[in-house]
Design a protein around this motif. Structure first.
Motif, PDB file in Angstrom:
ATOM      1  N   SER A  90      17.237 -79.604 -30.534  1.00  0.00           N
ATOM      2  CA  SER A  90      18.311 -78.990 -31.321  1.00  0.00           C
ATOM      3  C   SER A  90      18.229 -79.420 -32.783  1.00  0.00           C
ATOM      4  O   SER A  90      18.667 -78.693 -33.680  1.00  0.00           O
ATOM      5  CB  SER A  90      19.683 -79.362 -30.745  1.00  0.00           C
ATOM      6  N   PHE A  91      17.663 -80.619 -33.034  1.00  0.00           N
ATOM      7  CA  PHE A  91      17.471 -81.116 -34.395  1.00  0.00           C
ATOM      8  C   PHE A  91      16.197 -80.557 -35.033  1.00  0.00           C
ATOM      9  O   PHE A  91      15.914 -80.822 -36.203  1.00  0.00           O
ATOM     10  CB  PHE A  91      17.383 -82.644 -34.415  1.00  0.00           C
ATOM     11  N   GLY A  92      15.420 -79.808 -34.277  1.00  0.00           N
ATOM     12  CA  GLY A  92      14.169 -79.276 -34.797  1.00  0.00           C
ATOM     13  C   GLY A  92      13.047 -80.294 -34.830  1.00  0.00           C
ATOM     14  O   GLY A  92      12.047 -80.110 -35.529  1.00  0.00           O
ATOM     15  N   GLN A  93      13.185 -81.391 -34.045  1.00  0.00           N
ATOM     16  CA  GLN A  93      12.181 -82.454 -34.050  1.00  0.00           C
ATOM     17  C   GLN A  93      11.095 -82.259 -33.005  1.00  0.00           C
ATOM     18  O   GLN A  93      10.108 -82.986 -33.008  1.00  0.00           O
ATOM     19  CB  GLN A  93      12.865 -83.814 -33.827  1.00  0.00           C
ATOM     20  N   LEU A  94      11.263 -81.314 -32.126  1.00  0.00           N
ATOM     21  CA  LEU A  94      10.218 -80.998 -31.156  1.00  0.00           C
ATOM     22  C   LEU A  94      10.470 -79.613 -30.590  1.00  0.00           C
ATOM     23  O   LEU A  94      11.552 -79.036 -30.732  1.00  0.00           O
ATOM     24  CB  LEU A  94      10.140 -82.052 -30.034  1.00  0.00           C
ATOM     25  N   GLU A  95       9.431 -79.102 -29.950  1.00  0.00           N
ATOM     26  CA  GLU A  95       9.534 -77.818 -29.256  1.00  0.00           C
ATOM     27  C   GLU A  95       8.927 -77.992 -27.881  1.00  0.00           C
ATOM     28  O   GLU A  95       7.891 -78.653 -27.728  1.00  0.00           O
ATOM     29  CB  GLU A  95       8.770 -76.738 -30.022  1.00  0.00           C
ATOM     30  N   ARG A  96       9.581 -77.416 -26.862  1.00  0.00           N
ATOM     31  CA  ARG A  96       9.096 -77.570 -25.491  1.00  0.00           C
ATOM     32  C   ARG A  96       8.592 -76.252 -24.916  1.00  0.00           C
ATOM     33  O   ARG A  96       9.221 -75.218 -25.091  1.00  0.00           O
ATOM     34  CB  ARG A  96      10.217 -78.113 -24.593  1.00  0.00           C
ATOM     35  N   THR A  97       7.459 -76.335 -24.253  1.00  0.00           N
ATOM     36  CA  THR A  97       6.968 -75.235 -23.431  1.00  0.00           C
ATOM     37  C   THR A  97       7.109 -75.692 -21.997  1.00  0.00           C
ATOM     38  O   THR A  97       6.388 -76.583 -21.538  1.00  0.00           O
ATOM     39  CB  THR A  97       5.490 -74.919 -23.744  1.00  0.00           C
TER      40      THR A  97
END
Length: 282
Positions: A90-97
């Motif tokens: 939500s903070f834009g610190q990671l993205e999950r697949t």
């Protein structure tokens, strides 16, 4: 005195800064240590030993892990790990697949290289940050104003990093010299990346409305009409997606044959299945 207008801000820091800030408090990792662990894993292209035999090609700044492995390594509960990852995303610190029993984590790290993503995207860091911010908008946790402010900040930052500026046109649309085709190519690519992320998020937000629709009729169609053949289901899904997304066919329903008309009747359960796959997997 607390400000009533809290402005979003972005901080750029080397991993060494986080290493310095880490405080050892025992076997259980702190949130800072867990974050540093994700940074290190992403830089190293880490793959959990349990997943070594799976055929998944990692891109730069990605790692392939399971929630169970992270929970065991960090000495956290699985629910705490999932909540931690939700917050960082939500903070834009990671993205999950999200895969069936694992997750590929992408960290928006700046390594000094301009890399092309799988879709030809030339600004993967910006895309990852935007997807993190937009994830809250998709689920209704943030509104358009909050999301637009955060997206604008990341877009301006991306342009500043390559030494360009996006100057919006406010005049009457008559001067061809102000058209997008005459902009700096880097501005066009960054703008296209941002608009693409937002367009996809808008579709996902609308898609979420379908998640509670009944899917049983579509399952019966799969079992009876398609005889449980997954290859046939893949082809049918492609055809159904084309019927739903092809706006040109929207007003041409009278030209559809009986088979297409029958297929389009499964629009709601088809969208419901897709919508359910947007939800976090345990």
């Amino acid at each position: 005195m607390k400000s009533n207008q809290e402005k979003p801000a972005s901080i750029l820091a080397d991993i060494k800064v986080f290493d310095y800030l880490k405080e050892k408090t025992g076997d259980r990792k702190t949130k800072t240590e867990a974050y540093c662990d994700l940074l290190n894993k992403s830089l190293a292209g880490f793959v959990s030993p349990f997943l070594r035999k799976q055929d998944y090609g990692l891109r730069p700044c990605q790692c392939h892990v399971t929630v169970s492995d992270l929970a065991a390594e960090w000495r956290w509960h699985r629910a705490t790990v999932r909540s931690f990852l939700d917050t960082l995303e939500s903070f834009g610190q990671l993205e999950r697949t999200r895969l069936t029993k694992s997750v590929v984590i992408t960290m928006p790290l700046q390594t000094g290289e301009v890399l092309a993503g799988e879709s030809g995207q030339e600004y993967p860091d910006l895309a990852a940050r935007l997807r993190g911010v937009l994830s809250g908008w998709i689920t209704g946790q943030t509104d358009s104003v909050q999301t637009g402010t955060a997206c604008g900040q990341f877009i301006r930052q991306a342009m500043a990093e390559v030494g360009v500026e996006d100057r919006p046109c406010t005049g009457i649309r008559v001067n061809l010299d102000l058209m997008s085709k005459n902009d700096d190519p880097r501005v066009i690519k960054i703008r296209a990346t941002a608009m693409g992320c937002i367009a996809l998020a808008a579709m996902q937000r609308v898609l979420r409305k379908s998640k509670f629709d009944d899917i049983l009729d579509f399952m019966d169609f799969f079992r009876l009409d398609l005889e449980g053949e997954w290859t046939s289901f893949i082809e049918t899904s492609k055809e159904l997606a084309e019927l739903i997304l092809d706006f040109k066919a929207g007003g041409a329903a009278i030209d559809m044959d009986e088979e297409e008309e029958s297929l389009k009747s499964f629009r709601s359960p088809f969208l419901a299945l897709a919508a359910q796959m947007q939800e976090p997997v345990g």
